[in-house]
Design a protein around this motif. Structure first.
Motif, mmCIF file in Angstrom:
data_model
loop_
_atom_site.group_PDB
_atom_site.id
_atom_site.type_symbol
_atom_site.label_atom_id
_atom_site.label_comp_id
_atom_site.label_asym_id
_atom_site.label_seq_id
_atom_site.Cartn_x
_atom_site.Cartn_y
_atom_site.Cartn_z
ATOM 1 N N VAL A 1 0.842 -1.204 0.000
ATOM 2 C CA VAL A 1 0.000 0.000 0.000
ATOM 3 C C VAL A 1 0.878 1.256 0.000
ATOM 4 O O VAL A 1 0.629 2.196 -0.767
ATOM 5 N N ALA A 2 1.911 1.271 0.843
ATOM 6 C CA ALA A 2 2.806 2.435 0.885
ATOM 7 C C ALA A 2 3.501 2.630 -0.456
ATOM 8 O O ALA A 2 3.635 3.770 -0.931
ATOM 9 N N THR A 3 3.918 1.539 -1.079
ATOM 10 C CA THR A 3 4.592 1.635 -2.370
ATOM 11 C C THR A 3 3.650 2.181 -3.433
ATOM 12 O O THR A 3 4.034 3.066 -4.224
ATOM 13 N N VAL A 4 2.437 1.709 -3.470
ATOM 14 C CA VAL A 4 1.471 2.158 -4.484
ATOM 15 C C VAL A 4 1.087 3.627 -4.254
ATOM 16 O O VAL A 4 1.059 4.426 -5.203
ATOM 17 N N VAL A 5 0.813 3.985 -3.006
ATOM 18 C CA VAL A 5 0.415 5.367 -2.719
ATOM 19 C C VAL A 5 1.545 6.330 -3.068
ATOM 20 O O VAL A 5 1.327 7.366 -3.702
ATOM 21 N N LEU A 6 2.772 5.989 -2.693
ATOM 22 C CA LEU A 6 3.894 6.869 -3.023
ATOM 23 C C LEU A 6 4.231 6.815 -4.507
ATOM 24 O O LEU A 6 4.771 7.785 -5.047
ATOM 25 N N GLY A 7 3.917 5.702 -5.170
ATOM 26 C CA GLY A 7 4.093 5.642 -6.618
ATOM 27 C C GLY A 7 3.191 6.638 -7.325
ATOM 28 O O GLY A 7 3.620 7.355 -8.242
ATOM 29 N N VAL A 8 1.942 6.705 -6.885
ATOM 30 C CA VAL A 8 1.003 7.673 -7.460
ATOM 31 C C VAL A 8 1.459 9.095 -7.142
ATOM 32 O O VAL A 8 1.423 9.981 -8.012
ATOM 33 N N ALA A 9 1.928 9.312 -5.916
ATOM 34 C CA ALA A 9 2.412 10.649 -5.542
ATOM 35 C C ALA A 9 3.656 11.027 -6.354
ATOM 36 O O ALA A 9 3.787 12.173 -6.798
ATOM 37 N N GLY A 10 4.563 10.085 -6.560
ATOM 38 C CA GLY A 10 5.751 10.355 -7.360
ATOM 39 C C GLY A 10 5.418 10.651 -8.806
ATOM 40 O O GLY A 10 5.998 11.554 -9.422
ATOM 41 N N GLY B 1 12.129 1.879 2.783
ATOM 42 C CA GLY B 1 12.384 1.274 1.476
ATOM 43 C C GLY B 1 11.148 1.263 0.601
ATOM 44 O O GLY B 1 11.226 1.530 -0.607
ATOM 45 N N ALA B 2 9.989 0.981 1.203
ATOM 46 C CA ALA B 2 8.739 0.990 0.432
ATOM 47 C C ALA B 2 8.419 2.397 -0.078
ATOM 48 O O ALA B 2 7.995 2.575 -1.225
ATOM 49 N N VAL B 3 8.663 3.397 0.759
ATOM 50 C CA VAL B 3 8.410 4.781 0.367
ATOM 51 C C VAL B 3 9.342 5.190 -0.774
ATOM 52 O O VAL B 3 8.909 5.761 -1.786
ATOM 53 N N LEU B 4 10.630 4.885 -0.622
ATOM 54 C CA LEU B 4 11.596 5.249 -1.664
ATOM 55 C C LEU B 4 11.334 4.508 -2.971
ATOM 56 O O LEU B 4 11.426 5.090 -4.049
ATOM 57 N N LEU B 5 11.000 3.234 -2.863
ATOM 58 C CA LEU B 5 10.691 2.464 -4.065
ATOM 59 C C LEU B 5 9.471 3.034 -4.773
ATOM 60 O O LEU B 5 9.477 3.241 -5.991
ATOM 61 N N GLY B 6 8.405 3.286 -4.030
ATOM 62 C CA GLY B 6 7.189 3.807 -4.640
ATOM 63 C C GLY B 6 7.397 5.155 -5.302
ATOM 64 O O GLY B 6 6.978 5.372 -6.444
ATOM 65 N N ALA C 1 16.380 4.433 -11.342
ATOM 66 C CA ALA C 1 16.330 2.970 -11.194
ATOM 67 C C ALA C 1 17.201 2.496 -10.029
ATOM 68 O O ALA C 1 16.809 1.597 -9.278
ATOM 69 N N ALA C 2 18.375 3.110 -9.855
ATOM 70 C CA ALA C 2 19.259 2.722 -8.752
ATOM 71 C C ALA C 2 18.631 3.052 -7.403
ATOM 72 O O ALA C 2 18.718 2.251 -6.454
ATOM 73 N N LEU C 3 17.983 4.193 -7.299
ATOM 74 C CA LEU C 3 17.329 4.551 -6.038
ATOM 75 C C LEU C 3 16.133 3.643 -5.756
ATOM 76 O O LEU C 3 15.879 3.283 -4.605
ATOM 77 N N GLY C 4 15.400 3.248 -6.784
ATOM 78 C CA GLY C 4 14.327 2.270 -6.592
ATOM 79 C C GLY C 4 14.875 0.926 -6.148
ATOM 80 O O GLY C 4 14.303 0.266 -5.277
ATOM 81 N N GLY D 1 17.617 0.522 -4.463
ATOM 82 C CA GLY D 1 18.008 0.715 -3.057
ATOM 83 C C GLY D 1 16.814 0.586 -2.131
ATOM 84 O O GLY D 1 16.928 0.055 -1.022
ATOM 85 N N GLY D 2 15.655 1.054 -2.576
ATOM 86 C CA GLY D 2 14.436 0.890 -1.789
ATOM 87 C C GLY D 2 14.067 -0.579 -1.621
ATOM 88 O O GLY D 2 13.652 -1.003 -0.542
ATOM 89 N N ILE D 3 14.246 -1.360 -2.688
ATOM 90 C CA ILE D 3 13.967 -2.800 -2.602
ATOM 91 C C ILE D 3 14.913 -3.455 -1.598
ATOM 92 O O ILE D 3 14.498 -4.267 -0.759
ATOM 93 N N VAL D 4 16.202 -3.090 -1.657
ATOM 94 C CA VAL D 4 17.175 -3.662 -0.722
ATOM 95 C C VAL D 4 16.814 -3.308 0.720
ATOM 96 O O VAL D 4 16.879 -4.154 1.615
ATOM 97 N N MET D 5 16.401 -2.060 0.948
ATOM 98 C CA MET D 5 16.017 -1.647 2.303
ATOM 99 C C MET D 5 14.807 -2.444 2.799
ATOM 100 O O MET D 5 14.759 -2.848 3.964
ATOM 101 N N MET D 6 13.835 -2.663 1.925
ATOM 102 C CA MET D 6 12.664 -3.444 2.333
ATOM 103 C C MET D 6 13.047 -4.867 2.692
ATOM 104 O O MET D 6 12.618 -5.395 3.725
ATOM 105 N N VAL D 7 13.854 -5.495 1.856
ATOM 106 C CA VAL D 7 14.245 -6.886 2.097
ATOM 107 C C VAL D 7 15.050 -7.011 3.390
ATOM 108 O O VAL D 7 14.786 -7.887 4.217
ATOM 109 N N VAL D 8 16.008 -6.117 3.580
ATOM 110 C CA VAL D 8 16.822 -6.165 4.800
ATOM 111 C C VAL D 8 15.954 -5.921 6.028
ATOM 112 O O VAL D 8 16.105 -6.589 7.049
#
Length: 167
Positions: free
Chosen positions: A11-20, A90-95, A121-124, A126-133
């Motif tokens: 949800v955070a990823t989708v909402v921030l994706g729309v905001a981005g 990470g979810a916020v940065l990815l979105g 793409a690199a920052l996205g 990094g967001g995935i890595v933060m979420m996984v970690v």
């Protein structure tokens, strides 16, 4: 403390994706630069990930039975909070960066320099890595269930609000 629900990360990823995406559209129409973090912010994201992993491995080491030193419960709780914050960040940065990337996809053939696209793409990533970690370290902080005797039964729950009855 509750564990992270992956649905909330989505949800955070989708909402921030729309905001981005919206922010990228508005800045493009106003001839402003894209609202993207600088590439150097990957160093900060990496530092957060490394600290989270180090603290998480300490908690996991203690949890797995290597209890030569006492683990401060406050450190374990703070490690759990850091892991959850890392996952949500990470979810916020990815979105955010995914929304900007989607907005910029139609301009890729027109661009001579793909540097900003690779930055996004690199920052996205990094967001995935933060979420996984964050999710992995959160699992490190989970205690295994207690061993109980097979013959013992749990005590029945008393009715009332904690007041004892005297005869």
């Amino acid at each position: 403390m509750r564990t992270i629900r992956p649905a909330w990360l989505v949800v955070a990823t989708v909402v921030l994706g729309v905001a981005g995406w919206t922010a990228a559209e508005l800045t493009s129409r106003a001839s402003l630069p894209l609202p993207v973090l600088p590439f150097s912010s990957l160093a900060t994201m990496g530092l957060i990930v490394v600290v989270c992993l180090i603290l998480g491995f300490k908690v996991r080491h203690w949890r797995d039975g290597h209890r030569d030193r006492v683990l401060d419960p406050l450190v374990a709780a703070r490690t759990l909070v850091l892991a959850q914050a890392c996952a949500y960040a990470g979810a916020v940065l990815l979105g955010w960066h995914l929304g900007i990337l989607v907005d910029q996809l139609d301009t890729i053939p027109l661009r001579g320099d793909l540097g900003p696209i690779w930055n996004i793409a690199a920052l996205g990533g990094g967001g995935i890595v933060m979420m996984v970690v964050g999710l992995v370290v959160e699992r490190f902080c989970k205690l295994p269930p207690e061993d109980t005797d097979a013959g013992s039964t749990p005590r029945p729950k008393r009715e009332g609000r904690g007041e004892e009855e005297f005869a």
